[in-house]
Design an enzyme around this catalytic site. Structure first.
Site, mmCIF file in Angstrom:
data_model
loop_
_atom_site.group_PDB
_atom_site.id
_atom_site.type_symbol
_atom_site.label_atom_id
_atom_site.label_comp_id
_atom_site.label_asym_id
_atom_site.label_seq_id
_atom_site.Cartn_x
_atom_site.Cartn_y
_atom_site.Cartn_z
ATOM 1 N N ARG A 139 0.829 -1.208 0.000
ATOM 2 C CA ARG A 139 0.000 0.000 0.000
ATOM 3 C C ARG A 139 0.861 1.255 0.000
ATOM 4 O O ARG A 139 1.802 1.360 0.782
ATOM 5 C CB ARG A 139 -0.938 0.001 1.212
ATOM 6 C CG ARG A 139 -2.099 -0.958 1.073
ATOM 7 C CD ARG A 139 -2.990 -0.909 2.294
ATOM 8 N NE ARG A 139 -2.500 -1.792 3.344
ATOM 9 C CZ ARG A 139 -3.128 -1.978 4.503
ATOM 10 N NH1 ARG A 139 -4.231 -1.315 4.772
ATOM 11 N NH2 ARG A 139 -2.642 -2.820 5.387
ATOM 12 N N ASP B 4 1.146 5.573 0.210
ATOM 13 C CA ASP B 4 0.490 6.684 0.889
ATOM 14 C C ASP B 4 0.052 7.765 -0.095
ATOM 15 O O ASP B 4 0.385 7.729 -1.285
ATOM 16 C CB ASP B 4 1.442 7.313 1.908
ATOM 17 C CG ASP B 4 1.785 6.380 3.054
ATOM 18 O OD1 ASP B 4 0.925 5.550 3.404
ATOM 19 O OD2 ASP B 4 2.906 6.480 3.581
ATOM 20 N N ARG C 282 10.357 6.904 3.766
ATOM 21 C CA ARG C 282 10.357 8.358 3.940
ATOM 22 C C ARG C 282 11.070 8.773 5.230
ATOM 23 O O ARG C 282 11.717 9.823 5.281
ATOM 24 C CB ARG C 282 8.931 8.889 3.913
ATOM 25 C CG ARG C 282 8.278 8.782 2.536
ATOM 26 C CD ARG C 282 6.780 9.022 2.613
ATOM 27 N NE ARG C 282 6.478 10.312 3.177
ATOM 28 C CZ ARG C 282 5.257 10.663 3.614
ATOM 29 N NH1 ARG C 282 4.249 9.795 3.547
ATOM 30 N NH2 ARG C 282 5.051 11.863 4.115
#
Length: 281
Positions: A63, A65, A210
């Site tokens: 998944r 973001d 990130r």
């Protein structure tokens, strides 16, 4: 690999199909479907449902973001509708947002799962390193205005290789049962003000890439030394780490599966030519 078909709805034959998908995540509130918000999953399910003439649920390899892109996302779904393979590619593409493209479709047996059958995943982060913010590549790259020290970031990145507890790099919203992950390689490429980070692991925690980029930028900017990366890993405390970096420069670029599934490989997703510095094991 043979394709097993299973009668799951009375006499109706259910088939499992796998799609390779790429998308620009700028216009979507992430992958996962949610009410009253545009998502990649919702858009793909809408197109597949129209082709199948029945509700479709898709499962992805990883998944992404809000604002995160994919050059090679893998999804699977099941349907009782018999359609030519081209319908799941060109037909779906004609019905969904132009920010998403189905690249290929393959029928598999019901043992395959887009997420659980994946062996490794690779993410790429594109970071523009110059005084001025990006214009042409807005939403496609991250940005840091001060000159970053590549060698310091390389030294720090080496601490990430191998099997570690990545608690310092996971979101508070992460639902993974364990923070243990294995990073197989991390490479850095720099050319003409664009820094490219490629990181491959067996799996990733929520915001892990990130957060790693955020720490590397702190180190590259001289706010911390290279050894700080080792301290973060050992601390297992997200509160002492760098802020989560901008999602815009992040791309899912590869998902690796066992050869028995006979899936098409990731398309070439290359950045500018330049010096490649690898911290591969």
């Amino acid at each position: 690999m043979g394709n097993a078909k299973n009668p799951l709805r009375g006499n109706e034959i259910i088939v499992r199909l796998v799609l390779g998908v790429e998308y620009d995540g700028s216009s979507f509130c992430g992958w996962q479907i949610q009410p009253n918000a545009p998502t990649v999953q919702g858009e793909i399910e809408k197109g597949l449902g129209q082709i199948a003439a029945e509700p479709i649920r898709v499962f992805c390899a990883g998944r992404t973001d809000t604002g995160v892109h994919a050059a090679y996302q893998v999804v699977h779904f099941e349907t009782g509708s018999s359609r030519p393979i081209t319908a799941w590619v060109r037909g779906v593409n004609a019905l969904i947002s132009r920010d998403i493209s189905v690249l290929w479709a393959v029928e598999v047996c019901d043992e395959f799962h887009a997420r659980y059958s994946a062996k490794r995943r690779t993410y790429r982060y594109l970071l523009m390193n110059r005084d001025q913010r990006p214009g042409l590549l807005k939403d496609k790259v991250g940005w840091y205005h001060k000159t970053l020290n590549i060698d310091s970031m390389i030294s720090a990145a080496r601490f990430l290789l191998g099997r570690h507890d990545f608690s310092s790099f996971r979101s508070s919203e992460c639902q993974a049962k364990s923070p243990i992950r294995t990073v197989d390689s991390l490479a850095i490429k720099e050319d003409a003000g664009l820094i490219i980070f490629d990181i491959t692991a067996n799996a990733f925690l929520h915001h892990m890439v990130r957060n790693i980029i955020g720490a590397l930028v702190y180190i590259g900017a001289g706010k911390q030394g290279a050894g700080w990366m080792k301290e973060l890993l050992e601390a297992r405390d997200r509160n002492i780490a760098a802020p989560t970096f901008d999602p815009n420069g992040l791309y899912l670029t590869s998902v690796e599966y066992d050869a028995k599934w006979n899936l098409p490989g990731a398309s070439v997703f290359s950045g500018p030519s330049g010096r490649i510095i690898s911290t591969s094991t």
